[in-house]
Design an enzyme around this catalytic site. Sequence first.
Site, mmCIF file in Angstrom:
data_model
loop_
_atom_site.group_PDB
_atom_site.id
_atom_site.type_symbol
_atom_site.label_atom_id
_atom_site.label_comp_id
_atom_site.label_asym_id
_atom_site.label_seq_id
_atom_site.Cartn_x
_atom_site.Cartn_y
_atom_site.Cartn_z
ATOM 1 N N ASP A 134 -5.058 -3.387 13.709
ATOM 2 C CA ASP A 134 -4.165 -4.386 13.107
ATOM 3 C C ASP A 134 -2.798 -3.737 12.819
ATOM 4 O O ASP A 134 -2.402 -3.598 11.670
ATOM 5 C CB ASP A 134 -4.783 -4.977 11.820
ATOM 6 C CG ASP A 134 -5.151 -3.923 10.769
ATOM 7 O OD1 ASP A 134 -5.305 -2.731 11.125
ATOM 8 O OD2 ASP A 134 -5.281 -4.295 9.588
ATOM 9 N N HIS A 167 -4.923 7.140 6.753
ATOM 10 C CA HIS A 167 -6.182 6.403 6.945
ATOM 11 C C HIS A 167 -6.610 6.373 8.424
ATOM 12 O O HIS A 167 -7.617 6.954 8.809
ATOM 13 C CB HIS A 167 -6.030 4.958 6.459
ATOM 14 C CG HIS A 167 -5.756 4.811 5.002
ATOM 15 N ND1 HIS A 167 -6.606 5.276 4.033
ATOM 16 C CD2 HIS A 167 -4.721 4.220 4.330
ATOM 17 C CE1 HIS A 167 -6.121 4.981 2.835
ATOM 18 N NE2 HIS A 167 -4.975 4.346 2.994
#
Length: 317
Positions: free
Chosen positions: A10, A240
């Site tokens: 995303d 992340h």
Amino acid sequence: MAQKLIIDTDPGIDDAMAIHMAFADQRLNVIGMTSIFGNVPTSTATRNAIRLAEMANYKTIVAGGAKIPLIRPAEPAADFVHGVEGFGTVPPATPAGTADARSAAEFICDSCAAMPGEIIICAVGPLTNLALALRLDPAIANNVKSVVIMGGSVAYHGNVTTCAEANIWNDPDAADAVFAANWDLTMVGLDVTEKTQCTPHDFDQLAMSSPEIGGFLRDATEFYFDFHEQKTNIRSCFMHDPSAILAITDPNLFKFETMPMRVVCDGKEIGRTKRHEDGDRRKIKVAMDVKSEMARQKFLALVANADSISLSRKVSS
Ligand code: BDR
Ligand code: CA
């Protein structure tokens, strides 16, 4: 032979870091990317994924993914973390290429069936596309080599609520289906991804060594640093999504534990990942610790080289 990889994503600022790192790593062959909502709506994620590939002269397929979660309504996009267009204040751009005609789930199933045992899927967004792929063709659990996700948290806190991490929070039902499937699964969650951090200075250096791709990441991360600084009072950012890619290429940077896992799908703790106590699920690998300085250096070394690898691809195409 380079490891075939599908990145479900995303994009998203840290997604862009992970994708450019993967593109610059000759040990990987990113055969496709599939888009998902989360940081931005799915159509924006598709556009951004194509843009990242074109920026790096990387020939790969991009397939558009689900627009909403499996069961419940979508949460608002995380524009306060990634900007409305996904790359902070970097202006949006329409890429030349277009998405594949197939959906993300169809592309994942077709690819795994065509190349059984060869593909690793690295999912760094909400897990709706993977859950839909499992529904469409349950045989992918056997056909895929392994699945690595960025999401969840075991011994740690959440980053949306006190106990839920964003990718799991955005579609807890899909994440639980992914944990329930009988496939080789690794979870790279906040337990490790918040331990590895980069600074504005790191991105200034990247912009010098790789003006196009490093410069883009430097510009995009300004917004990301603002968000992290408000949260932690320190101008650094969590790595992340790059951590999930590193768990594939450099697993010895991580310490893993194995346990069956589930997601809390209702109540106060919705979106929390926790050990599944009933024992009827396959154990997954969970990254519990990381050699964070080595992980940071690995990311920086790969991206520092991104422009020259991109140029060599352009010349040879
Ligand atoms: C995850 O959520 C998204 O904001 C990031 O791209 C990452 O995949 C971190 O919780
Ligand atoms: Ca992401």
